[in-house]
Enzyme design. Structure first.
Site, PDB file in Angstrom:
ATOM      1  N   HIS A 215       0.837  -1.205   0.000  1.00 23.30           N
ATOM      2  CA  HIS A 215       0.000   0.000   0.000  1.00 23.30           C
ATOM      3  C   HIS A 215       0.873   1.255   0.000  1.00 23.30           C
ATOM      4  CE1 HIS A 215      -3.360   2.673   1.199  1.00 23.30           C
ATOM      5  NE2 HIS A 215      -2.426   3.273   1.933  1.00 23.30           N
ATOM      6  N   GLU A 216       1.894   1.272   0.845  1.00 20.22           N
ATOM      7  CA  GLU A 216       2.779   2.444   0.902  1.00 20.22           C
ATOM      8  C   GLU A 216       3.567   2.600  -0.395  1.00 20.22           C
ATOM      9  OE1 GLU A 216       2.155   4.410   3.157  1.00 20.22           O
ATOM     10  OE2 GLU A 216       1.070   3.038   4.486  1.00 20.22           O
ATOM     11  N   HIS A 219       1.542   4.247  -3.148  1.00 22.35           N
ATOM     12  CA  HIS A 219       1.466   5.712  -3.129  1.00 22.35           C
ATOM     13  C   HIS A 219       2.605   6.313  -3.950  1.00 22.35           C
ATOM     14  CE1 HIS A 219      -1.876   6.555  -0.529  1.00 22.35           C
ATOM     15  NE2 HIS A 219      -1.398   5.840   0.481  1.00 22.35           N
ATOM     16  N   GLU A 272      -6.392   6.828  -1.265  1.00 22.67           N
ATOM     17  CA  GLU A 272      -6.157   5.691  -0.381  1.00 22.67           C
ATOM     18  C   GLU A 272      -6.744   4.405  -0.971  1.00 22.67           C
ATOM     19  OE1 GLU A 272      -4.197   5.691   2.153  1.00 22.67           O
ATOM     20  OE2 GLU A 272      -3.837   7.844   1.954  1.00 22.67           O
TER      21      GLU A 272
END
Length: 330
Positions: A215-216, A219, A272
């Site tokens: 997920h990070e 980004h 997100e």
């Protein structure tokens, strides 16, 4: 919600969880907000906004007859509303023009957007933010020999290598594990990933930690930091113009609140969810079982106080339950 808080949200690092779940957001966000202010003041605002408006959009009769003593810039709510429409329409048109010449698509999700910051500017933002984190948590940063640090690096590097995305391979990645009970993780521009040990028991398995880290990394793939600065610039200009036009009719706090609820927060939640989507694809490419990803958010629901329904509209992140459901559908 003051303008300072809006600017802070635009420039903040991307956390896995909402800012209310993390103690670091309040410390890191102000570091990056001056960068946005400097960029806007250098490239967008040559003269003070009030002077630009007096010269450009105030009706000639008002400029000549007001004598500088009339605090209500416009004669009626209808006139004020008309100029608000002009501002929104003008900025919307400007955004479309910028998109035609500078627009691109987010890798994997293919969402259309505009990014004006260069990768070098992103890299400098990340380095400044990381220096602040290292200074703040200097006594809590685990050494590279710690098994938890090794695990974070191993999983992250596996995801990055398997992504086959050239931009990721070229970044100078740094992974920091902070010995703190906060159950969160976040990423700074340019590939600076920070993980708090408080999230490791909730991650529980390699797949759980891969869900967090992918997920990070997602980004960074989507360049969400640069996109937030770009869109935040448009929103700041729009807010300044609308507040000037409506001065006397509506408070600046109300304008900021409406823009935050209507634009800033929905945009953050979209990013997100997009990072969840891209992260799931990165997990699969690295041969981590993507079907295990929803389990992370199920465990958050078990270990945390249940989020109220209104959080769906007031938070920078989707709720835990909605994230689990979304990942299950992908």
């Amino acid at each position: 919600l003051t303008r300072a808080r809006v600017v802070t949200r635009v420039c903040s690092p991307h956390h896995l969880l909402p800012s209310s779940s993390s103690q670091t957001l309040n410390h890191v966000s102000p570091l990056l907000s001056p960068y946005l202010h400097h960029t806007l003041s250098r490239s967008l605002l040559i003269k003070p906004p009030s002077q630009i408006l007096k010269d450009a959009i105030s009706p000639p009769s008002r400029r000549s007859s007001s004598g500088g003593n009339n605090n209500n810039k416009y004669s009626s709510p209808y006139t004020s509303a008309k100029y608000v429409v002009y501002v929104i329409g003008g900025l919307g048109t400007s955004y479309v023009v910028v998109y035609i010449f500078r627009g691109d698509s987010v890798p994997i999700s293919e969402r259309k957007r505009v990014v004006l910051l260069t990768e070098e500017q992103e890299r400098r933002m990340g380095e400044q933010g990381l220096d602040s984190i290292k200074s703040q948590y200097s006594s809590k940063i685990l050494p590279s020999s710690d098994s938890r640090v090794k695990q974070v690096k191993e999983i992250s590097q596996r995801i990055i290598k398997a992504s086959k995305i050239d931009a990721l391979q070229k970044l100078d990645w740094e992974f920091i594990v902070i010995d703190d009970s906060t159950a969160n993780a976040f990423v700074l521009p340019g590939g600076k990933v920070c993980v708090f040990t408080g999230i490791l028991p909730i991650a529980d398995t390699k797949e759980g930690l891969a869900t967090v880290l992918s997920h990070e990394i997602a980004h960074v793939v989507a360049r969400h930091h640069a996109e937030k600065v770009t869109s935040g610039g448009f929103l700041m200009v729009a807010g300044t113009l609308i507040q000037f036009i409506l001065s006397g009719d509506i408070s600046p706090r109300t304008v900021d609140t409406v823009m935050n609820l209507a634009m800033t927060l929905p945009m953050s939640r979209t990013m997100e969810s997009e990072a969840d989507h891209i992260g799931l694809m990165l997990m699969a490419r690295a041969c981590y079982d993507p079907s295990r990803a929803p389990e992370l958010w199920t465990r958050f629901n078990q270990d945390k106080i249940q989020q109220p329904k209104i959080t769906k509209y007031l938070s920078t992140h989707p709720t835990h339950a909605s994230r689990a459901a979304y990942l299950s559908e992908l």
